[in-house]
Design a protein around this motif. Structure first.
Motif, PDB file in Angstrom:
ATOM      1  N   ALA A 255       0.846  -1.194   0.000  1.00 33.32           N
ATOM      2  CA  ALA A 255       0.000   0.000   0.000  1.00 33.32           C
ATOM      3  C   ALA A 255       0.878   1.240   0.000  1.00 33.32           C
ATOM      4  CB  ALA A 255      -0.921   0.011   1.211  1.00 33.32           C
ATOM      5  N   LEU A 256       0.482   2.226  -0.793  1.00 37.39           N
ATOM      6  CA  LEU A 256       1.123   3.539  -0.802  1.00 37.39           C
ATOM      7  C   LEU A 256       0.059   4.544  -0.384  1.00 37.39           C
ATOM      8  CD1 LEU A 256       3.040   3.367  -4.222  1.00 37.39           C
ATOM      9  CD2 LEU A 256       3.948   2.895  -1.937  1.00 37.39           C
ATOM     10  N   ASP A 257       0.272   5.179   0.758  1.00 39.02           N
ATOM     11  CA  ASP A 257      -0.693   6.132   1.288  1.00 39.02           C
ATOM     12  C   ASP A 257      -0.266   7.551   0.930  1.00 39.02           C
ATOM     13  OD1 ASP A 257      -2.977   6.914   2.793  1.00 39.02           O
ATOM     14  OD2 ASP A 257      -1.672   7.431   4.475  1.00 39.02           O
ATOM     15  N   ASN A 258      -1.214   8.304   0.346  1.00 37.71           N
ATOM     16  CA  ASN A 258      -0.967   9.702  -0.019  1.00 37.71           C
ATOM     17  C   ASN A 258       0.239   9.851  -0.954  1.00 37.71           C
ATOM     18  OD1 ASN A 258      -3.137  10.545   1.555  1.00 37.71           O
ATOM     19  ND2 ASN A 258      -1.867  10.888   3.349  1.00 37.71           N
ATOM     20  N   LEU A 259       0.226   9.094  -2.029  1.00 33.23           N
ATOM     21  CA  LEU A 259       1.235   9.249  -3.067  1.00 33.23           C
ATOM     22  C   LEU A 259       0.988  10.560  -3.808  1.00 33.23           C
ATOM     23  CD1 LEU A 259       3.470   8.198  -5.039  1.00 33.23           C
ATOM     24  CD2 LEU A 259       1.604   7.085  -6.309  1.00 33.23           C
ATOM     25  N   ALA A 260       1.990  11.414  -3.913  1.00 36.08           N
ATOM     26  CA  ALA A 260       1.860  12.695  -4.615  1.00 36.08           C
ATOM     27  C   ALA A 260       3.024  12.841  -5.589  1.00 36.08           C
ATOM     28  CB  ALA A 260       1.853  13.858  -3.631  1.00 36.08           C
ATOM     29  N   ILE A 261       2.682  13.013  -6.868  1.00 35.99           N
ATOM     30  CA  ILE A 261       3.691  13.233  -7.902  1.00 35.99           C
ATOM     31  C   ILE A 261       3.471  14.626  -8.477  1.00 35.99           C
ATOM     32  CG2 ILE A 261       4.651  12.407 -10.081  1.00 35.99           C
ATOM     33  CD1 ILE A 261       3.506   9.664  -9.442  1.00 35.99           C
ATOM     34  N   SER A 262       4.528  15.438  -8.490  1.00 40.66           N
ATOM     35  CA  SER A 262       4.398  16.801  -8.998  1.00 40.66           C
ATOM     36  C   SER A 262       5.715  17.221  -9.636  1.00 40.66           C
ATOM     37  CB  SER A 262       4.020  17.763  -7.864  1.00 40.66           C
ATOM     38  OG  SER A 262       5.018  17.758  -6.850  1.00 40.66           O
ATOM     39  N   ASN A 263       5.679  18.401 -10.304  1.00 39.61           N
ATOM     40  CA  ASN A 263       6.876  18.971 -10.945  1.00 39.61           C
ATOM     41  C   ASN A 263       7.595  17.951 -11.825  1.00 39.61           C
ATOM     42  OD1 ASN A 263       6.534  21.471  -9.560  1.00 39.61           O
ATOM     43  ND2 ASN A 263       7.488  20.594  -7.738  1.00 39.61           N
ATOM     44  N   THR A 264       6.810  17.233 -12.598  1.00 40.36           N
ATOM     45  CA  THR A 264       7.354  16.183 -13.462  1.00 40.36           C
ATOM     46  C   THR A 264       7.228  16.603 -14.919  1.00 40.36           C
ATOM     47  OG1 THR A 264       6.729  14.485 -11.850  1.00 40.36           O
ATOM     48  CG2 THR A 264       7.167  13.762 -14.098  1.00 40.36           C
ATOM     49  N   SER A 265       8.352  16.616 -15.652  1.00 47.74           N
ATOM     50  CA  SER A 265       8.355  17.024 -17.056  1.00 47.74           C
ATOM     51  C   SER A 265       9.031  15.959 -17.905  1.00 47.74           C
ATOM     52  CB  SER A 265       9.097  18.358 -17.234  1.00 47.74           C
ATOM     53  OG  SER A 265       8.456  19.396 -16.516  1.00 47.74           O
ATOM     54  N   MET A 266       8.480  15.756 -19.106  1.00 48.76           N
ATOM     55  CA  MET A 266       9.070  14.825 -20.057  1.00 48.76           C
ATOM     56  C   MET A 266       9.228  15.538 -21.402  1.00 48.76           C
ATOM     57  SD  MET A 266       7.155  11.182 -19.376  1.00 48.76           S
ATOM     58  CE  MET A 266       5.502  11.857 -19.574  1.00 48.76           C
ATOM     59  N   ARG A 267      10.304  15.207 -22.121  1.00 47.52           N
ATOM     60  CA  ARG A 267      10.491  15.647 -23.500  1.00 47.52           C
ATOM     61  C   ARG A 267      10.668  14.387 -24.335  1.00 47.52           C
ATOM     62  NH1 ARG A 267       8.928  19.204 -21.008  1.00 47.52           N
ATOM     63  NH2 ARG A 267       9.737  21.326 -20.763  1.00 47.52           N
TER      64      ARG A 267
END
Length: 271
Positions: A255-267
């Motif tokens: 279990a992953l509680d409160n997973l937050a992904i931000s400031n992610t960029s791809m080219r």
């Protein structure tokens, strides 16, 4: 046949000589009149569909093939059973209960809203067979038996003429995802993704969805070359995996509680 009538009428009208309109008292619409009818409602599409593809093949020097692709309805009425909800009372294998509203704003922005026809979420299912890498050295199955049942609460696509960016927002909840990774002897069972504030002990329907926001546009990469840019603005969720299988034996759950992904960029570009 009803959908054909406007087209047939347009073809008929376009074939009538201009003189006939003049004799009948018809006058062409001037710009002032056309200006008075701007700002009217856009286009609405009610969608019901399912998709099957026997095999998708991407070829570079070798190939990646994905077999037996299906996209449609989840054909279930028991999604997120802990809430005790009946998903619209009708289970089908079609992607349905979908309304798409398309508008062009005064500033030229295109706005596309995905909404349920009824006050309900849109259920959908995606499944595939084997994903195979194929080349002169042989072949390897990297993924197999993939199946995902999920809900979409909303979806919006906006193309901004001022920035030349596509903004995509959606709210999604995955009720069940299973897949195998044969070359690693690994299997995942009962993977579930919900909103970060969703509580299995006191579930609330509006908290079941995890928000996702993307910006998609053209930008230069590290080499100064124009590339497809994808920026992930928001992804916040709880992730639960009912079973992790290694070598045919379950080694437990995760279990992953409160997973937050931000400031992610791809080219994304060729090489």
């Amino acid at each position: 046949m009803k959908g054909l009538k406007p087209t047939l009428l347009a073809l008929f009208v376009s074939g009538v000589p201009t003189l006939t309109f003049a004799d009948s008292g018809f006058q062409p619409l001037d710009e002032a009149f056309m200006g008075n009818i701007t700002g009217q409602a856009g286009v609405t599409i009610e969608l019901e569909t399912k998709l099957n593809i026997d095999r998708f093949i991407y070829t570079d020097e070798g190939s990646l093939e994905v077999n037996d692709i299906f996209v449609g309805g989840a054909n279930r009425t028991d999604m997120f059973s802990e809430m005790g909800l009946n998903m619209n009372g009708a289970a089908t294998d079609r992607l349905d209960n979908v309304r798409i509203n398309i508008d062009v704003a005064r500033d030229g922005d295109a706005i596309i809203n995905l909404l349920p026809l009824a006050f309900n979420a849109v259920d959908f299912s995606v499944s595939t067979g084997a994903w195979n890498l194929i080349g002169s050295g042989g072949s390897t199955t990297i993924l197999d038996n993939f199946k995902m049942d999920a809900l979409i609460g909303s979806g919006t696509i906006r193309i901004d003429t001022a920035t030349d960016k596509l903004n995509f927002k959606t709210d999604i909840a995955i009720d069940d995802m299973d897949f195998d990774v044969p070359f690693l002897a690994l299997g995942i069972r009962d993977l579930e993704v919900t909103g970060a504030d969703y509580d299995l002990q006191a579930p609330q329907p509006l908290r079941v969805f995890a928000p996702v926001e993307l910006y998609i546009y053209k930008a230069t990469n590290s080499q100064g070359v124009q590339s497809l840019a994808v920026d992930l603005q928001t992804f916040e969720a709880d992730v639960r995996i009912g079973g992790v299988i290694v070598g045919g034996t379950s080694i437990g759950s995760l279990a992953l509680d409160n997973l937050a992904i931000s400031n992610t960029s791809m080219r994304i570009y060729g090489h």
